[in-house]
Design an enzyme around this catalytic site. Structure first.
Site, PDB file in Angstrom:
ATOM      1  N   LYS A 295       0.607  -1.223   0.381  1.00 40.07           N
ATOM      2  CA  LYS A 295      -0.054   0.021   0.242  1.00 40.07           C
ATOM      3  C   LYS A 295       1.201   1.369   0.056  1.00 40.07           C
ATOM      4  CE  LYS A 295      -3.802  -1.956   2.252  1.00 40.07           C
ATOM      5  NZ  LYS A 295      -4.705  -3.008   3.581  1.00 40.07           N
TER       6      LYS A 295
ATOM      7  N   GLN B  75      -4.686  -1.372  10.136  1.00 36.08           N
ATOM      8  CA  GLN B  75      -5.069  -2.994   8.684  1.00 36.08           C
ATOM      9  C   GLN B  75      -5.158  -4.106   9.777  1.00 36.08           C
ATOM     10  OE1 GLN B  75      -3.686  -3.604   5.549  1.00 36.08           O
ATOM     11  NE2 GLN B  75      -4.164  -5.609   6.611  1.00 36.08           N
TER      12      GLN B  75
ATOM     13  N   ASP C 298     -11.524   3.291   4.394  1.00 34.62           N
ATOM     14  CA  ASP C 298     -11.780   2.260   3.757  1.00 34.62           C
ATOM     15  C   ASP C 298     -13.384   1.935   3.769  1.00 34.62           C
ATOM     16  OD1 ASP C 298      -9.835  -0.011   3.809  1.00 34.62           O
ATOM     17  OD2 ASP C 298      -9.679  -0.863   6.185  1.00 34.62           O
TER      18      ASP C 298
END
Ligand code: NDP
Length: 286
Positions: A55, A99, A122
């Site tokens: 990422k 995460q 997200d």
């Protein structure tokens, strides 16, 4: 292409999307706004560390700044919440990604709820999932968003199409089903209690598999000419990665199908970066 059958090239489509994001991010920088993604990694799970590294690399290539926040596996819920609060308050941070999965003992739902919905790149905060359910999405979860982009790139007509989504997780199955329904597909959601899954799949023109069971969806379940998106990522005993769909069988019948790897997978990070730039535009009024 194999004959008139298309293998959907997720790597190429994701690269195209990342290039679009890089252009938008560069335009923001011209106006003095540097889009910034904060990535919070707790513990030392090797798979999570790999995701975070990729990422970070993709973000830098797309002109998006990244701030890494690493916490030890022993971090408490309060320490993690304090990091999220600090990032919420930092005006230079546009997107916050925690995460997942978190180490045992930490409450990921509470952490997701603590993220400012305006920075929830997200798309998993209940506010953003609520907007999606209302049919006016703000931040859409990255993998489902990537699936919709693939369908658009392939030129799939969604209006009135019969779609089946196998899997109903909050991360993948449910948001994909909502997005397809918002786009006027007629959607059936299947799960572990579904009676006669092969018949449900056979009725569909669009099949999205998000189960996590290697090659569970067989080729003879698939109606000739349908479009298949395989979200599954499963490691076999031999160490290879396969999807939820038996690819070599399904490719004989589908009009278009994503392979695993290099299908849906690459879209997730590209959509995360797209969400981050969208967050910068919304938050900083550019
Ligand atoms: P979950 O385990 O959260 O959900 C799996 C879903 O599949 C559940 O709804 C479950 O039903 C359903 N299911 C399980 N067994 C069956 C069965 N025999 N028949 C029908 N349905 C079944 O997984 P995720 O949604 O998080 O992920 C799904 C897959 O996608 C995984 O392989 C994951 O690795 C992959 N993934 C890939 C991403 C990418 O970037 N490409 C991103 C995220 C995930 P029930 O609700 O009844 O338990």
């Amino acid at each position: 292409m194999i004959g008139n059958r298309q293998i959907i090239d997720g790597t190429a489509i994701a690269a195209k999307l990342r290039a679009e994001v890089a252009t938008s991010a560069a335009a923001l920088r011209e106006k003095g706004i540097a889009p910034c993604l904060a990535v919070v990694l707790v513990g030392d799970d090797p798979a999570s560390a790999v995701y975070v590294r990729s990422k970070t690399k993709a973000a830098r290539e797309a002109n998006v700044d990244v701030r890494d926040h690493k916490l030890p596996a022993t971090a408490t819920q309060a320490e993690l919440m304090a990091v999220v609060e600090r990032l919420n308050a930092d005006n230079e941070v546009d997107g916050i990604l925690v995460q997942l999965p978190l180490p045992a003992g930490l409450d990921s739902d509470a952490v997701i709820r603590a993220i400012d919905p305006a920075k929830d790149v997200d798309g998993l905060h209940p506010t953003n999932l609520g907007y999606l359910a209302q049919g006016r999405p703000v931040f859409v979860p990255c993998t489902p968003k990537g699936c919709m982009r693939l369908l658009r790139e392939v030129g799939v007509e969604l209006n009135g199409a019969r779609a089946v989504v196998i899997g109903r997780s909050v991360l993948v199955g449910k948001p994909i089903a909502m997005l397809l329904s918002n786009a006027n597909a007629t959607v059936t959601i299947c799960h572990s209690k579904t009676d006669d899954l092969p018949s449900e799949v056979r009725r569909a023109e669009i099949i999205v598999a998000a189960v996590g069971r290697p090659e569970m969806i067989r080729g003879h379940w698939i109606t000739e000419g349908s479009v298949v998106l395989d979200v599954g990522i499963n490691r076999t005993a031999e160490g290879t990665i396969v999807g939820d769909v038996a690819f070599t069988e399904a490719v004989q019948r589908a009009r278009a199908i994503t392979p695993v790897p290099k299908g849906v997978g690459p879209m997730t990070i590209a959509c995360l970066l797209e969400n981050t730039v969208e967050a910068a535009v919304r938050r900083r009024g550019a």
